[in-house]
Design a protein around this motif. Sequence first.
Motif, mmCIF file in Angstrom:
data_model
loop_
_atom_site.group_PDB
_atom_site.id
_atom_site.type_symbol
_atom_site.label_atom_id
_atom_site.label_comp_id
_atom_site.label_asym_id
_atom_site.label_seq_id
_atom_site.Cartn_x
_atom_site.Cartn_y
_atom_site.Cartn_z
ATOM 1 N N UNK A 113 0.834 -1.203 0.000
ATOM 2 C CA UNK A 113 0.000 0.000 0.000
ATOM 3 C C UNK A 113 0.867 1.250 0.000
ATOM 4 N N UNK A 114 1.921 1.258 0.791
ATOM 5 C CA UNK A 114 2.831 2.411 0.842
ATOM 6 C C UNK A 114 3.520 2.637 -0.497
ATOM 7 N N UNK A 115 3.887 1.553 -1.182
ATOM 8 C CA UNK A 115 4.514 1.680 -2.497
ATOM 9 C C UNK A 115 3.531 2.327 -3.479
ATOM 10 N N UNK A 116 2.281 1.886 -3.446
ATOM 11 C CA UNK A 116 1.278 2.457 -4.351
ATOM 12 C C UNK A 116 1.045 3.932 -4.038
ATOM 13 N N UNK A 117 1.038 4.269 -2.764
ATOM 14 C CA UNK A 117 0.840 5.668 -2.383
ATOM 15 C C UNK A 117 2.008 6.520 -2.879
ATOM 16 N N UNK A 118 3.220 5.993 -2.802
ATOM 17 C CA UNK A 118 4.387 6.714 -3.330
ATOM 18 C C UNK A 118 4.270 6.911 -4.837
ATOM 19 N N UNK A 119 3.785 5.877 -5.548
ATOM 20 C CA UNK A 119 3.595 5.998 -6.996
ATOM 21 C C UNK A 119 2.569 7.079 -7.321
ATOM 22 N N UNK A 120 1.460 7.109 -6.561
ATOM 23 C CA UNK A 120 0.428 8.122 -6.779
ATOM 24 C C UNK A 120 1.002 9.521 -6.567
ATOM 25 N N UNK A 121 1.730 9.698 -5.468
ATOM 26 C CA UNK A 121 2.289 11.013 -5.158
ATOM 27 C C UNK A 121 3.293 11.458 -6.217
ATOM 28 N N UNK A 122 4.135 10.540 -6.654
ATOM 29 C CA UNK A 122 5.166 10.902 -7.625
ATOM 30 C C UNK A 122 4.547 11.258 -8.979
ATOM 31 N N UNK A 123 3.583 10.465 -9.426
ATOM 32 C CA UNK A 123 2.937 10.754 -10.709
ATOM 33 C C UNK A 123 2.186 12.079 -10.633
ATOM 34 N N UNK A 124 1.513 12.341 -9.517
ATOM 35 C CA UNK A 124 0.801 13.614 -9.369
ATOM 36 C C UNK A 124 1.793 14.781 -9.325
ATOM 37 N N UNK A 125 2.900 14.603 -8.621
ATOM 38 C CA UNK A 125 3.903 15.669 -8.510
ATOM 39 C C UNK A 125 4.428 16.074 -9.889
ATOM 40 N N UNK A 126 4.648 15.092 -10.741
ATOM 41 C CA UNK A 126 5.169 15.385 -12.081
ATOM 42 C C UNK A 126 4.149 16.090 -12.976
ATOM 43 N N UNK A 127 2.854 15.858 -12.732
ATOM 44 C CA UNK A 127 1.832 16.361 -13.645
ATOM 45 C C UNK A 127 0.812 17.271 -12.975
ATOM 46 N N UNK A 128 1.124 17.804 -11.799
ATOM 47 C CA UNK A 128 0.169 18.644 -11.083
ATOM 48 C C UNK A 128 -0.137 19.943 -11.815
ATOM 49 N N UNK A 129 0.767 20.403 -12.662
ATOM 50 C CA UNK A 129 0.543 21.657 -13.377
ATOM 51 C C UNK A 129 -0.608 21.554 -14.374
ATOM 52 N N UNK A 130 -0.990 20.337 -14.791
ATOM 53 C CA UNK A 130 -2.142 20.156 -15.681
ATOM 54 C C UNK A 130 -3.382 20.766 -15.036
ATOM 55 N N UNK A 131 -3.516 20.556 -13.734
ATOM 56 C CA UNK A 131 -4.704 20.998 -13.014
ATOM 57 C C UNK A 131 -4.502 22.320 -12.296
ATOM 58 N N UNK A 132 -3.333 22.520 -11.696
ATOM 59 C CA UNK A 132 -3.137 23.691 -10.832
ATOM 60 C C UNK A 132 -3.212 25.016 -11.594
ATOM 61 N N UNK A 133 -2.784 25.039 -12.841
ATOM 62 C CA UNK A 133 -2.871 26.273 -13.624
ATOM 63 C C UNK A 133 -4.327 26.687 -13.849
ATOM 64 N N UNK A 134 -5.171 25.718 -14.177
ATOM 65 C CA UNK A 134 -6.594 26.004 -14.393
ATOM 66 C C UNK A 134 -7.261 26.452 -13.101
ATOM 67 N N UNK A 135 -6.931 25.791 -11.994
ATOM 68 C CA UNK A 135 -7.509 26.153 -10.692
ATOM 69 C C UNK A 135 -7.108 27.576 -10.321
ATOM 70 N N UNK A 136 -5.862 27.911 -10.567
ATOM 71 C CA UNK A 136 -5.375 29.256 -10.238
ATOM 72 C C UNK A 136 -6.070 30.314 -11.095
ATOM 73 N N UNK A 137 -6.263 30.012 -12.367
ATOM 74 C CA UNK A 137 -6.905 30.968 -13.275
ATOM 75 C C UNK A 137 -8.380 31.183 -12.965
#
Length: 127
Positions: free
Chosen positions: A59-83
């Motif tokens: 479970x911890x490994x999967x959570x690390x994978x989720x966090x890492x993938x989100x960290x790399x691609x968070x700008x897809x969503x965060x730019x729209x949210x900010x705007x």
Amino acid sequence: MPRAKILRGRKNFQRLFEQDAKIIRNNIVDLRFKILGTNSSGCLMGFIVKKSLGKANKRNRMKRLLKEAYRHHQDILSDTVKNTGIMFHGALMAKTIDGNYADVEQDIIALLSKVRDQLSTISPGHS
């Protein structure tokens, strides 16, 4: 990933499991999210892997994978949210613990893109 960008707190997670929270489903990962009508804007994301899926190390490994993938691609969503000037709370929820990074990353990119497309219909400054 800085702690300031991670969703924390019992009340915040309870809000995501209310009736009016939206869910987008994918193969390995689901995304639950809610748009809050607060004065501040920002994007907070939580990461959930149920105990019933397996042992703690998996479970911890999967959570690390989720966090890492989100960290790399968070700008897809965060730019729209900010705007748009909204407060976005979301949680990425793993359906399985047997995924590899490439599959998890592909699912997260697809989920974030779908949410971005939904949020782009909201006018800037909407509360």
